[in-house]
Design a protein around this motif. Structure first.
Motif, PDB file in Angstrom:
ATOM      1  N   ASN A   1     -94.048 -51.406 -53.790  1.00 49.12           N
ATOM      2  CA  ASN A   1     -92.965 -52.200 -53.114  1.00 49.12           C
ATOM      3  C   ASN A   1     -91.598 -51.585 -53.657  1.00 49.12           C
ATOM      4  OD1 ASN A   1     -94.743 -53.336 -51.568  1.00 49.12           O
ATOM      5  ND2 ASN A   1     -94.701 -55.238 -52.834  1.00 49.12           N
ATOM      6  N   SER A   2     -90.551 -52.404 -53.696  1.00 45.93           N
ATOM      7  CA  SER A   2     -89.407 -51.838 -54.238  1.00 45.93           C
ATOM      8  C   SER A   2     -89.212 -51.820 -55.551  1.00 45.93           C
ATOM      9  CB  SER A   2     -88.404 -52.876 -53.783  1.00 45.93           C
ATOM     10  OG  SER A   2     -88.517 -54.406 -54.033  1.00 45.93           O
ATOM     11  N   THR A   3     -89.903 -52.455 -56.411  1.00 50.71           N
ATOM     12  CA  THR A   3     -89.947 -52.477 -57.952  1.00 50.71           C
ATOM     13  C   THR A   3     -91.357 -52.116 -58.442  1.00 50.71           C
ATOM     14  OG1 THR A   3     -90.893 -54.796 -58.342  1.00 50.71           O
ATOM     15  CG2 THR A   3     -88.296 -54.469 -57.751  1.00 50.71           C
ATOM     16  N   GLU A   4     -91.259 -51.726 -59.886  1.00 51.31           N
ATOM     17  CA  GLU A   4     -92.581 -51.202 -60.449  1.00 51.31           C
ATOM     18  C   GLU A   4     -93.492 -52.310 -60.758  1.00 51.31           C
ATOM     19  OE1 GLU A   4     -91.400 -49.121 -63.888  1.00 51.31           O
ATOM     20  OE2 GLU A   4     -90.432 -47.299 -62.681  1.00 51.31           O
ATOM     21  N   ILE A   5     -93.203 -53.385 -60.686  1.00 51.55           N
ATOM     22  CA  ILE A   5     -94.095 -54.705 -60.882  1.00 51.55           C
ATOM     23  C   ILE A   5     -94.642 -55.332 -59.582  1.00 51.55           C
ATOM     24  CG2 ILE A   5     -93.063 -55.094 -63.031  1.00 51.55           C
ATOM     25  CD1 ILE A   5     -91.553 -57.622 -61.926  1.00 51.55           C
ATOM     26  N   ASN A   6     -93.989 -54.903 -58.611  1.00 52.14           N
ATOM     27  CA  ASN A   6     -94.494 -55.800 -57.262  1.00 52.14           C
ATOM     28  C   ASN A   6     -95.071 -54.482 -56.419  1.00 52.14           C
ATOM     29  OD1 ASN A   6     -91.440 -57.195 -57.409  1.00 52.14           O
ATOM     30  ND2 ASN A   6     -93.114 -58.320 -57.569  1.00 52.14           N
ATOM     31  N   VAL A   7     -96.433 -54.831 -56.326  1.00 52.34           N
ATOM     32  CA  VAL A   7     -97.304 -53.893 -55.574  1.00 52.34           C
ATOM     33  C   VAL A   7     -98.042 -54.756 -54.399  1.00 52.34           C
ATOM     34  CG1 VAL A   7     -99.356 -52.192 -55.858  1.00 52.34           C
ATOM     35  CG2 VAL A   7     -97.614 -52.660 -57.812  1.00 52.34           C
ATOM     36  N   SER A   8     -98.599 -54.232 -53.638  1.00 51.43           N
ATOM     37  CA  SER A   8     -99.459 -54.475 -52.413  1.00 51.43           C
ATOM     38  C   SER A   8    -100.449 -53.604 -52.350  1.00 51.43           C
ATOM     39  CB  SER A   8     -98.510 -54.579 -51.380  1.00 51.43           C
ATOM     40  OG  SER A   8     -98.177 -53.552 -50.637  1.00 51.43           O
ATOM     41  N   TYR A   9    -101.579 -54.266 -51.787  1.00 49.04           N
ATOM     42  CA  TYR A   9    -102.745 -53.605 -51.222  1.00 49.04           C
ATOM     43  C   TYR A   9    -103.457 -54.408 -50.087  1.00 49.04           C
ATOM     44  CZ  TYR A   9    -106.305 -56.702 -53.760  1.00 49.04           C
ATOM     45  OH  TYR A   9    -107.108 -57.545 -54.180  1.00 49.04           O
ATOM     46  N   THR A  10    -104.181 -53.344 -49.223  1.00 45.03           N
ATOM     47  CA  THR A  10    -104.955 -53.845 -48.223  1.00 45.03           C
ATOM     48  C   THR A  10    -106.288 -53.568 -48.594  1.00 45.03           C
ATOM     49  OG1 THR A  10    -103.152 -53.321 -46.681  1.00 45.03           O
ATOM     50  CG2 THR A  10    -105.325 -53.542 -45.874  1.00 45.03           C
ATOM     51  N   ARG A  11    -107.223 -54.718 -48.381  1.00 43.63           N
ATOM     52  CA  ARG A  11    -108.636 -54.272 -48.605  1.00 43.63           C
ATOM     53  C   ARG A  11    -109.295 -54.318 -47.403  1.00 43.63           C
ATOM     54  NH1 ARG A  11    -112.468 -59.108 -48.740  1.00 43.63           N
ATOM     55  NH2 ARG A  11    -111.459 -58.987 -46.547  1.00 43.63           N
ATOM     56  N   SER A  12    -110.217 -53.318 -47.144  1.00 45.83           N
ATOM     57  CA  SER A  12    -110.980 -53.031 -45.992  1.00 45.83           C
ATOM     58  C   SER A  12    -112.458 -53.458 -46.077  1.00 45.83           C
ATOM     59  CB  SER A  12    -110.911 -51.893 -45.172  1.00 45.83           C
ATOM     60  OG  SER A  12    -111.027 -50.838 -45.920  1.00 45.83           O
ATOM     61  N   LEU A  13    -113.302 -53.905 -45.513  1.00 47.05           N
ATOM     62  CA  LEU A  13    -114.779 -54.504 -45.598  1.00 47.05           C
ATOM     63  C   LEU A  13    -115.352 -54.169 -44.449  1.00 47.05           C
ATOM     64  CD1 LEU A  13    -115.903 -57.518 -47.412  1.00 47.05           C
ATOM     65  CD2 LEU A  13    -117.031 -56.992 -45.427  1.00 47.05           C
ATOM     66  N   ARG A  14    -116.483 -53.351 -44.388  1.00 47.19           N
ATOM     67  CA  ARG A  14    -117.266 -53.273 -43.157  1.00 47.19           C
ATOM     68  C   ARG A  14    -118.660 -53.959 -43.459  1.00 47.19           C
ATOM     69  NH1 ARG A  14    -117.800 -49.640 -39.222  1.00 47.19           N
ATOM     70  NH2 ARG A  14    -116.047 -48.357 -39.902  1.00 47.19           N
ATOM     71  N   LEU A  15    -119.052 -54.744 -42.564  1.00 40.58           N
ATOM     72  CA  LEU A  15    -120.072 -55.606 -42.346  1.00 40.58           C
ATOM     73  C   LEU A  15    -120.872 -55.578 -41.144  1.00 40.58           C
ATOM     74  CD1 LEU A  15    -122.161 -57.468 -44.186  1.00 40.58           C
ATOM     75  CD2 LEU A  15    -120.834 -59.396 -43.448  1.00 40.58           C
ATOM     76  N   ASN A  16    -122.159 -55.237 -40.870  1.00 47.23           N
ATOM     77  CA  ASN A  16    -122.554 -55.210 -39.633  1.00 47.23           C
ATOM     78  C   ASN A  16    -121.955 -54.273 -38.789  1.00 47.23           C
ATOM     79  OD1 ASN A  16    -124.832 -56.828 -40.753  1.00 47.23           O
ATOM     80  ND2 ASN A  16    -123.581 -58.755 -40.044  1.00 47.23           N
ATOM     81  N   ASN A  17    -121.386 -53.255 -39.196  1.00 52.02           N
ATOM     82  CA  ASN A  17    -120.443 -52.249 -38.622  1.00 52.02           C
ATOM     83  C   ASN A  17    -119.208 -53.029 -37.844  1.00 52.02           C
ATOM     84  OD1 ASN A  17    -120.488 -49.801 -37.558  1.00 52.02           O
ATOM     85  ND2 ASN A  17    -121.143 -49.964 -35.534  1.00 52.02           N
ATOM     86  N   LYS A  18    -118.824 -53.984 -38.434  1.00 54.86           N
ATOM     87  CA  LYS A  18    -117.732 -54.587 -38.096  1.00 54.86           C
ATOM     88  C   LYS A  18    -116.573 -54.518 -39.115  1.00 54.86           C
ATOM     89  CE  LYS A  18    -119.495 -57.552 -34.560  1.00 54.86           C
ATOM     90  NZ  LYS A  18    -120.050 -58.886 -34.048  1.00 54.86           N
ATOM     91  N   CYS A  19    -115.399 -54.351 -38.818  1.00 58.51           N
ATOM     92  CA  CYS A  19    -114.169 -54.313 -40.091  1.00 58.51           C
ATOM     93  C   CYS A  19    -113.609 -55.523 -40.373  1.00 58.51           C
ATOM     94  CB  CYS A  19    -113.384 -52.990 -39.935  1.00 58.51           C
ATOM     95  SG  CYS A  19    -114.456 -51.429 -40.447  1.00 58.51           S
ATOM     96  N   GLN A  20    -113.101 -55.881 -41.490  1.00 55.00           N
ATOM     97  CA  GLN A  20    -111.969 -56.865 -41.765  1.00 55.00           C
ATOM     98  C   GLN A  20    -111.056 -56.434 -42.621  1.00 55.00           C
ATOM     99  OE1 GLN A  20    -113.590 -60.266 -43.964  1.00 55.00           O
ATOM    100  NE2 GLN A  20    -111.531 -61.181 -44.041  1.00 55.00           N
ATOM    101  N   TYR A  21    -109.855 -56.666 -42.655  1.00 53.66           N
ATOM    102  CA  TYR A  21    -108.671 -56.426 -43.359  1.00 53.66           C
ATOM    103  C   TYR A  21    -108.091 -57.612 -43.785  1.00 53.66           C
ATOM    104  CZ  TYR A  21    -109.483 -51.921 -40.902  1.00 53.66           C
ATOM    105  OH  TYR A  21    -110.234 -50.943 -40.234  1.00 53.66           O
ATOM    106  N   SER A  22    -107.467 -57.610 -45.095  1.00 58.44           N
ATOM    107  CA  SER A  22    -106.787 -58.417 -45.837  1.00 58.44           C
ATOM    108  C   SER A  22    -105.797 -57.728 -46.769  1.00 58.44           C
ATOM    109  CB  SER A  22    -107.844 -59.426 -46.646  1.00 58.44           C
ATOM    110  OG  SER A  22    -108.695 -59.861 -45.915  1.00 58.44           O
ATOM    111  N   SER A  23    -104.691 -58.358 -46.731  1.00 58.86           N
ATOM    112  CA  SER A  23    -103.524 -57.682 -47.440  1.00 58.86           C
ATOM    113  C   SER A  23    -103.046 -58.671 -48.549  1.00 58.86           C
ATOM    114  CB  SER A  23    -102.240 -57.496 -46.570  1.00 58.86           C
ATOM    115  OG  SER A  23    -102.658 -56.263 -45.638  1.00 58.86           O
TER     116      SER A  23
END
Length: 209
Positions: free
Chosen positions: A72-94
């Motif tokens: 993000n805008s500073t060196e200490i603030n970071v974001s990530y998105t997790r993707s998970l595939r289960l039974n051929n379906k995807c879920q995303y969480s940030s």
């Protein structure tokens, strides 16, 4: 001559017994310096272990998983998105996280009882994440890489690290299973099996990158 040989053998045994804990301490030492530029981008989950056996069984059911970090805008603030595939379906969480050296905490209330740190690994293109949940009541230990499949010695190192934590043997992901597409939001029609089990189970999934 014989007493001297016995004394030397005894000293070697004592030295070996004293060095054993140091080996685990070295294997689990925090990452010396985190390079945020190195962290950015997509990492595929290669293997993982969870101390809570019911969650570990659910972990085994997933087809694949990945995380995508962005600064993000500073060196200490970071974001990530997790993707998970289960039974051929995807879920995303940030998630938004706040860095402090090689450790980080989650922003917001949904993961306020979870903290994590990056652990040293000899794998040159790997990322090792150790999570403490509910004040250490549960541990999650994940090995990510830019590659889908690692060398045997790299998996063996991770296995040794898991053993040092006294956690169950790691689950190695199937590298032939397709990763979810890189997206920032979930397809509303792509619901995973866990999501149908209610909010409690959804919170459980959120604690598993």
């Amino acid at each position: 001559m014989f007493p001297a040989a016995c004394a030397i053998a005894l000293l070697c045994l004592v030295s070996a017994s004293l060095s054993a804990p140091l080996a685990c301490e070295d294997l689990l030492r925090p990452l010396d310096q985190l390079n945020l530029r190195h962290l950015e981008g997509r990492w595929a989950l290669v293997a993982g272990s969870l101390s809570h056996l019911p969650y570990l069984e659910r972990f085994k059911q997933r087809d694949s998983a990945a995380v995508n970090f962005s600064s993000n805008s500073t060196e200490i603030n970071v974001s990530y998105t997790r993707s998970l595939r289960l039974n051929n379906k995807c879920q995303y969480s940030s998630y938004n996280i706040t860095m402090e050296g090689s450790s980080f905490t989650y922003d917001g209330t949904d993961k306020s009882n979870a903290s994590a740190r990056f652990v040293h690994t000899s794998c040159h293109d790997c990322m090792l994440m150790h999570m403490d949940v509910e004040s250490g009541k549960r541990q999650h230990f994940y090995l990510f890489s830019r590659r889908r499949q690692l060398e045997q010695e790299e998996i063996e190192e991770f296995t040794a690290q898991v053993e040092c934590l006294k956690m169950p043997p790691p689950v190695v992901m199937d590298p032939t299973k397709e990763l979810c597409p890189e997206e920032t939001a979930a397809d509303p029609t792509a619901q995973t099996e866990e999501e149908t089990e209610g909010q409690k189970n959804l919170e459980t999934i959120k604690r598993t990158p």
